[in-house]
Design a protein around this motif. Sequence first.
Motif, PDB file in Angstrom:
ATOM      1  N   VAL A  66      42.244  42.859  38.703  1.00 57.10           N
ATOM      2  CA  VAL A  66      42.166  43.730  37.532  1.00 57.10           C
ATOM      3  C   VAL A  66      40.708  43.935  37.136  1.00 57.10           C
ATOM      4  O   VAL A  66      40.262  45.064  36.898  1.00 57.10           O
ATOM      5  N   THR A  67      39.941  42.838  37.117  1.00 60.71           N
ATOM      6  CA  THR A  67      38.554  42.998  36.681  1.00 60.71           C
ATOM      7  C   THR A  67      37.707  43.629  37.772  1.00 60.71           C
ATOM      8  O   THR A  67      36.712  44.282  37.482  1.00 60.71           O
ATOM      9  N   LEU A  68      38.105  43.462  39.024  1.00 58.91           N
ATOM     10  CA  LEU A  68      37.386  44.146  40.093  1.00 58.91           C
ATOM     11  C   LEU A  68      37.586  45.653  39.955  1.00 58.91           C
ATOM     12  O   LEU A  68      36.638  46.443  40.032  1.00 58.91           O
ATOM     13  N   GLY A  69      38.830  46.053  39.727  1.00 57.42           N
ATOM     14  CA  GLY A  69      39.103  47.468  39.502  1.00 57.42           C
ATOM     15  C   GLY A  69      38.320  47.964  38.296  1.00 57.42           C
ATOM     16  O   GLY A  69      37.702  49.031  38.322  1.00 57.42           O
ATOM     17  N   MET A  70      38.338  47.167  37.242  1.00 56.84           N
ATOM     18  CA  MET A  70      37.647  47.540  36.024  1.00 56.84           C
ATOM     19  C   MET A  70      36.148  47.644  36.263  1.00 56.84           C
ATOM     20  O   MET A  70      35.486  48.519  35.699  1.00 56.84           O
ATOM     21  N   LEU A  71      35.622  46.731  37.064  1.00 55.51           N
ATOM     22  CA  LEU A  71      34.194  46.782  37.402  1.00 55.51           C
ATOM     23  C   LEU A  71      33.848  48.138  38.011  1.00 55.51           C
ATOM     24  O   LEU A  71      32.890  48.809  37.596  1.00 55.51           O
ATOM     25  N   THR A  72      34.648  48.552  38.984  1.00 59.30           N
ATOM     26  CA  THR A  72      34.406  49.837  39.628  1.00 59.30           C
ATOM     27  C   THR A  72      34.483  50.970  38.610  1.00 59.30           C
ATOM     28  O   THR A  72      33.618  51.844  38.566  1.00 59.30           O
ATOM     29  N   ILE A  73      35.522  50.922  37.796  1.00 57.06           N
ATOM     30  CA  ILE A  73      35.732  52.007  36.835  1.00 57.06           C
ATOM     31  C   ILE A  73      34.606  52.049  35.806  1.00 57.06           C
ATOM     32  O   ILE A  73      33.986  53.088  35.571  1.00 57.06           O
ATOM     33  N   VAL A  74      34.340  50.897  35.187  1.00 59.30           N
ATOM     34  CA  VAL A  74      33.356  50.876  34.103  1.00 59.30           C
ATOM     35  C   VAL A  74      31.972  51.241  34.629  1.00 59.30           C
ATOM     36  O   VAL A  74      31.224  51.978  33.984  1.00 59.30           O
ATOM     37  N   THR A  75      31.634  50.750  35.821  1.00 58.07           N
ATOM     38  CA  THR A  75      30.332  51.091  36.385  1.00 58.07           C
ATOM     39  C   THR A  75      30.224  52.596  36.587  1.00 58.07           C
ATOM     40  O   THR A  75      29.211  53.220  36.220  1.00 58.07           O
ATOM     41  N   ALA A  76      31.271  53.193  37.146  1.00 60.23           N
ATOM     42  CA  ALA A  76      31.242  54.629  37.383  1.00 60.23           C
ATOM     43  C   ALA A  76      31.147  55.383  36.058  1.00 60.23           C
ATOM     44  O   ALA A  76      30.365  56.339  35.927  1.00 60.23           O
ATOM     45  N   VAL A  77      31.917  54.938  35.081  1.00 66.10           N
ATOM     46  CA  VAL A  77      31.873  55.609  33.782  1.00 66.10           C
ATOM     47  C   VAL A  77      30.464  55.523  33.190  1.00 66.10           C
ATOM     48  O   VAL A  77      29.925  56.507  32.681  1.00 66.10           O
ATOM     49  N   SER A  78      29.852  54.352  33.290  1.00 64.44           N
ATOM     50  CA  SER A  78      28.479  54.197  32.774  1.00 64.44           C
ATOM     51  C   SER A  78      27.553  55.190  33.440  1.00 64.44           C
ATOM     52  O   SER A  78      26.710  55.819  32.795  1.00 64.44           O
ATOM     53  N   ARG A  79      27.704  55.332  34.738  1.00 63.02           N
ATOM     54  CA  ARG A  79      26.793  56.212  35.472  1.00 63.02           C
ATOM     55  C   ARG A  79      27.030  57.663  35.105  1.00 63.02           C
ATOM     56  O   ARG A  79      26.091  58.448  34.968  1.00 63.02           O
ATOM     57  N   ILE A  80      28.295  58.000  34.961  1.00 61.54           N
ATOM     58  CA  ILE A  80      28.597  59.370  34.564  1.00 61.54           C
ATOM     59  C   ILE A  80      28.033  59.625  33.169  1.00 61.54           C
ATOM     60  O   ILE A  80      27.374  60.634  32.915  1.00 61.54           O
ATOM     61  N   TYR A  81      28.269  58.666  32.276  1.00 68.66           N
ATOM     62  CA  TYR A  81      27.842  58.812  30.885  1.00 68.66           C
ATOM     63  C   TYR A  81      26.318  58.858  30.778  1.00 68.66           C
ATOM     64  O   TYR A  81      25.761  59.580  29.972  1.00 68.66           O
ATOM     65  N   ALA A  82      25.642  58.088  31.622  1.00 72.52           N
ATOM     66  CA  ALA A  82      24.180  58.011  31.523  1.00 72.52           C
ATOM     67  C   ALA A  82      23.514  59.222  32.141  1.00 72.52           C
ATOM     68  O   ALA A  82      22.322  59.457  31.924  1.00 72.52           O
ATOM     69  N   GLU A  83      24.237  60.011  32.895  1.00 71.74           N
ATOM     70  CA  GLU A  83      23.688  61.196  33.548  1.00 71.74           C
ATOM     71  C   GLU A  83      22.417  60.884  34.314  1.00 71.74           C
ATOM     72  O   GLU A  83      21.438  61.638  34.263  1.00 71.74           O
ATOM     73  N   GLY A  84      22.429  59.749  34.998  1.00 70.73           N
ATOM     74  CA  GLY A  84      21.314  59.435  35.870  1.00 70.73           C
ATOM     75  C   GLY A  84      20.027  59.045  35.180  1.00 70.73           C
ATOM     76  O   GLY A  84      18.980  59.010  35.814  1.00 70.73           O
ATOM     77  N   ARG A  85      20.102  58.767  33.894  1.00 71.79           N
ATOM     78  CA  ARG A  85      18.870  58.402  33.200  1.00 71.79           C
ATOM     79  C   ARG A  85      19.022  57.017  32.596  1.00 71.79           C
ATOM     80  O   ARG A  85      20.101  56.453  32.535  1.00 71.79           O
ATOM     81  N   SER A  86      17.915  56.484  32.134  1.00 75.35           N
ATOM     82  CA  SER A  86      18.020  55.310  31.286  1.00 75.35           C
ATOM     83  C   SER A  86      17.455  55.680  29.927  1.00 75.35           C
ATOM     84  O   SER A  86      16.718  56.661  29.795  1.00 75.35           O
TER      85      SER A  86
END
Lengths: 313, 320, 320, 265, 265
Positions: free
Chosen positions: B124-144
């Motif tokens: 469950v947390t492995l799946g969540m890791l993938t999801i949350v990481t992707a969401v962060s990247r989408i949300y961050a739009e490639g910036r910090s």
Amino acid sequence: TSQKAGDTGRGNDDGKTKVGLVTKTDSNPFFVALREAASAQAKKDGAELVALAGKFDGDNEGQVAALENLVQQGVDAILITPSNSTGILGAIKKAREKGILVIALDTETEPKDAVDATFATDNLEAGKSQGAYVKAALAGKEPKLLMLDGSPGGTVDEMRHRGFLAGIGIAEGDAKILGKESTNGDQNKAQQAMENLLQRAADVNAVYTINEPAARGGYAALAARGRAAQVLVGSIDGGCQGVQDVKDGKYAVTVMQFPKKMAEQGVQAAVEFTKSGKKPGGFVNTGSVVITDKPVAGIDSKDTAWGLQNCWG
Amino acid sequence: MRAKTSEFILRTPAVGPAIALVAAVLVFSLTTNTFLNSDNLSLIVQQSLVVGTLALGQTLVILTGGIDLANAATAVLGTLLMAKLVVGGVSGTVALITGIAAAVAIGALIGGIVTGASLPPFIVTLGMLTIVTAVSRIYAEGRSYPVTDDVLGLLGVRQYLFGHIEVTVGMGLALLMFGGAWYALTKTAWGKHVYAVGNDPESARLSGINARRTVLSVYVVAGLVYGIAAWQALGRVPNADPNAFQMGNLDSITAVVLGGTSLFGGRGSVIGTLVGALIVAVLRSGLTQAGIDSLYQDVATGVLVIVAVAVDRFSRRKQR
Amino acid sequence: MRAKTSEFILRTPAVGPAIALVAAVLVFSLTTNTFLNSDNLSLIVQQSLVVGTLALGQTLVILTGGIDLANAATAVLGTLLMAKLVVGGVSGTVALITGIAAAVAIGALIGGIVTGASLPPFIVTLGMLTIVTAVSRIYAEGRSYPVTDDVLGLLGVRQYLFGHIEVTVGMGLALLMFGGAWYALTKTAWGKHVYAVGNDPESARLSGINARRTVLSVYVVAGLVYGIAAWQALGRVPNADPNAFQMGNLDSITAVVLGGTSLFGGRGSVIGTLVGALIVAVLRSGLTQAGIDSLYQDVATGVLVIVAVAVDRFSRRKQR
Amino acid sequence: MSEQVPVLRARGLVKRYGKVTAIDGADFDLLPGEVLAVVGDNGAGKSSLIKALSGAVVPDEGEISVNGEPVRFSGPLDARRHGIETVYQDLALAPAQDIATNVFLGRERRRSGPLGTVFRLLDAKGMREEAARILGELDIKIKSMAQAVETLSGGQRQGIAVARAAAFGSRVVIMDEPTAALGVAESAKVLDLIRRIRDRGLPVVLISHNMPHVFEIADRVHVHRLGKRVGVVSPRERTMNEVVGLITGALRLSEDGGELVEVYR
Amino acid sequence: MSEQVPVLRARGLVKRYGKVTAIDGADFDLLPGEVLAVVGDNGAGKSSLIKALSGAVVPDEGEISVNGEPVRFSGPLDARRHGIETVYQDLALAPAQDIATNVFLGRERRRSGPLGTVFRLLDAKGMREEAARILGELDIKIKSMAQAVETLSGGQRQGIAVARAAAFGSRVVIMDEPTAALGVAESAKVLDLIRRIRDRGLPVVLISHNMPHVFEIADRVHVHRLGKRVGVVSPRERTMNEVVGLITGALRLSEDGGELVEVYR
Ligand SMILES: Nc1ncnc2c1ncn2[C@@H]1O[C@H](COP(=O)(O)OP(=O)(O)OP(=O)(O)O)[C@@H](O)[C@H]1O
Ligand SMILES: Nc1ncnc2c1ncn2[C@@H]1O[C@H](COP(=O)(O)OP(=O)(O)OP(=O)(O)O)[C@@H](O)[C@H]1O
Ligand SMILES: [Mg+2]
Ligand SMILES: [Mg+2]
């Protein structure tokens, strides 16, 4: 039009070009900028873009699988920034045998003619520029150097590192290198590494950084020790935040690269290929530019105002 | 006397790791002359804050027999939310609360799936890791996103104790959190239930413990802790970066295991985890002071981590 | 009839994961028109070979209640040894054997530490991961090594069955290995001991099983399997790269858990692992065929991995 | 059988596990204030039956009622909320935790005052003393109250499980072979304890293979065989041998339940 | 006590766990061909003693000898190599595995011919049949031989542990409360089994709290109290009450071992 596309049954019957983009990772801002530029260009040209990536820098297996899956999906062209210049060759060959146009972006393959064309930066050259600038800015002072490296063994990481040393004129292993640490290009790790390095190399006066996040981390550690003013920090990337940092005086210089150019040219070439069957060829160096507000003699540079207009990300 | 000492070691699970920690500090103090000074020791603590906080939440989860691979990803999403909201004009306090709330929500979601569908936490947390990481990247739009807000940066504020010991607000908060978790685990019914559920889930259920609610609450509390880890991260590096802490999950598990907590659940302590987190930072700092190259540092760290656990185990072996 | 079906699912642990696999294949076959063809299916199998082989060794270790974080790093060191030796003029066969022997030696070392000092496998293999990765990088001197040797490339040799099904020698070897492991685990005393040790180590010891020797043998066999994974990797991509397979440990654990094996040890099967490895490759391929970008693929993969395990658990829930 | 409303009653319970049917249409009646012994062969389904009655297992079919009210237990907590307290055959202890923690598991006592209400501080000392007292009453000698339960002897562990149920049962106490691991003196104390519980007015269900114990203490004997109740007899009207005959199937009760009939095989 | 060389003998065994002393200078003698009962309070240290004798625990002090030869067991395998087979109180079964696997754990049978020697193929069918046969002999009824041991009833599990030890002991069989979870009929079968083992010439150590069983079968009774042996008596010369007195400490043996003395407290 496209003689190949027809006989392999790939789907550009609707005239829409299908382009696959495979970057090293999804996370590095450089590749994000590249992906976004490609996506924008594709939209403009009415092409369809599928953007894939390896899971980490160096994930050759992931890129191979991505290429294979794109071939299966029936794309017309593939743009790839290879994680490994030799490991990817087999997959590229298979794609080209199916008549797919393959263009390398950012990083060359080895040999170069394994792809139809390459739109890339020369990281060795960019590193050299950083080194040369730092050398000139030190104005004859003996460099006491700390190096915040990327990941051990990474191609780009090694090239920038070697380039920098060549540019500043120090041999690997010289005592002027007071210390070096891997940071994976991560700001947190860079800050930590710099904190630890400063404990024993308090008299540092120059810092090499693999990229701008590492430069920011290094700067934070220096600033916390009140040493930022005495130390010359150089970096590479040309992200907007990095240029802003240069403008704010956090570090002296960054060497800008141009992911957008590569992506745009790559997509355009792909569209052109499906339209006319014309393949681009050879190596196109998209170049790099030194960005600083303190220009030094003998080094071509642009100021941060120009930098902010041309930065990416 | 001998029996007493060993009894003490047995019943105070953090003593073994502490011996390893002290040994490491001693070795580096003797072999380098830049290691043992209040500045450097303070730095080491600061360097362990984020992973230490992540490891605190991880300890709770591991005590129930679970594992959380998504903890660092959750914290990273938290930092992004906080930073982007402030950029968007929201006040620092509201941004902070929103970021923490998001982390709690992710914890609740994980806990809900783990308890509701009885799925293994690893997956469950492995799946969540993938999801949350992707969401962060989408949300961050490639910036910090650099952070300048005072509330978000609060934990990084430095002060000097007794004139020369540098402390940060974050250190104080971490101390409070570890103390609080220690109290909750050892002095309240909830803590007893957490251990019981991890120790033998079926027995705990038959004893009339609401095992699901306990486990769910642990993931929610862990989410809260990860939210605070996000705050700690911004205190330490005022920049929200979707690529930060990619090894945070493994690093935090390492701290937990170095601290003597069993990955099978039901046995361990948060104090051990604190010590475990410090051990890792001490090794890295000490090896850098000793002037060892990164790659050789890695080799040494690998060896020393194994040795540290061995020290712990042997200090407890006596009882067998 | 109903009882028979559920009995079958219960006693054949791979059926749950297989249902998830078939469901995934069905969905992608219906939603895309490029997924279901023998070429693509063959590719999917080829894409799962390395991780699948790593997961095979991982399954053995996990069945004993352990975990191996160093498996992919071991295989990578194996590929480097093989490739560099050939570059240095050694014959392919000797290079192959040396590479595999090195992997076996690392397995023996890990097993020796785990059983000799009774340390938790998580920490031992984590330390080993750091060490072996660093050693690989030092040994590789920052380069990667293309491989042209026929022996080293043997597993990548393709052939067509029935005229149009592409198979590789590597597939055949993988089939043999999974079959062999299945046989050893279910039909020999060694296999019974592996399960017993993972199931309840103390009971196994009291039953007169030599638990240490069993566990040690598992790590050695796993090392052998990782050595062969190195060979598989060169068959698939004839290039030895110190940076390859950094996620191979987590990927292999994912395949194991997706295959229904318990991380607590003593319950599971290698056939499940095979299915688990295929599920991951099917998801990646299918989502690409559906034209989904990798960031969104990540989100979808995360969700689907959780769903796949849920399908497995629910198909077994019936018995409770 | 009686005009009284049973405290706990079940009809037609069934529980299947794949090929195995553990409970095969079992009935059950526990009357107020009685000690009901449940006896039967190994594998007859006694433990499965009481697991169904205590919520640990959800039966596939059948009905359970408490004081005449139909209930559905979806977990042990539900049964506990109805005042049903159980000593399971497998004890259900948390092995790594100490004795007091186990005795009070799920029912911890907090300190009085704000320490308890606000800070939720447990009354560790009070629980330890109380646990020691209960165990002392059962004659279970423990060398150190700080020992983890997994380090205790088999009998000591069983003592803890019994002490826990006895201390907290408020309507029904069910004990699945509570004296199996106990010594002579300790067993006698547990029988005493069961008597005292009955004297408090609570009915007790005692599963046991020890016929002398059963005949010493039970008011009625429920005989279980092959997953179902084959009869309920009075220990005052039947001999041990007759009950053993019922258990093994050598005898059976006549249709009206009044007579024993020999079974020829 | 006797001129015979004891098959298994221990002197001055000590085992401490932190504050707790589980074995406190215990002696032990098992004579050839006898059934020796070991009795004592819960927590007296009986299981700890036999764990030391079977290699499961390494004592801190003291000596063990087999047939007069001093030995040091560093694990259960060492004891098993000396032909000592043990039923542990906690049974020591692999819960997730099936019955035949458990019965033959660590002593699996291979198929004859190259299938066995080269391919190491187990004789699954043979082991399953043999396991069923042994369990049948003990009257342990099992519904499906494919059941995992964790799904069996308490008595069924105990039956498997007993069957295993009985089938494989070649010099000494030690049973720690083998009938605790067994029904009346099944217990009787185990007592029969013990007699048959003795008749094969093997000595048996039987730990039990069941005095009638002890008096029915034991040749000598070893009384354990507070971690040590307080005496060995003959069941033919002493009554159950006297033995219980020794167990609880109400009585003690006189110095010469011949007389019982009351202890005043
Ligand atoms: N989870 C399960 N899966 C499969 N079979 C089960 C399960 N639980 C119980 N059984 C079977 O149901 C039957 C009844 O078991 P139960 O434990 O109720 O017997 P019991 O009367 O308590 O026996 P004992 O006196 O030995 O404790 C046994 O044959 C057992 O193997
Ligand atoms: N690993 C251990 N750690 C601490 N104490 C222990 C350990 N093992 C046993 N003890 C203690 O040693 C004493 C003797 O235990 P043992 O199991 O030998 O008793 P026993 O005579 O077999 O009792 P029972 O009849 O209840 O089975 C007990 O007080 C027990 O708590
Ligand atoms: Mg039972
Ligand atoms: Mg005992």
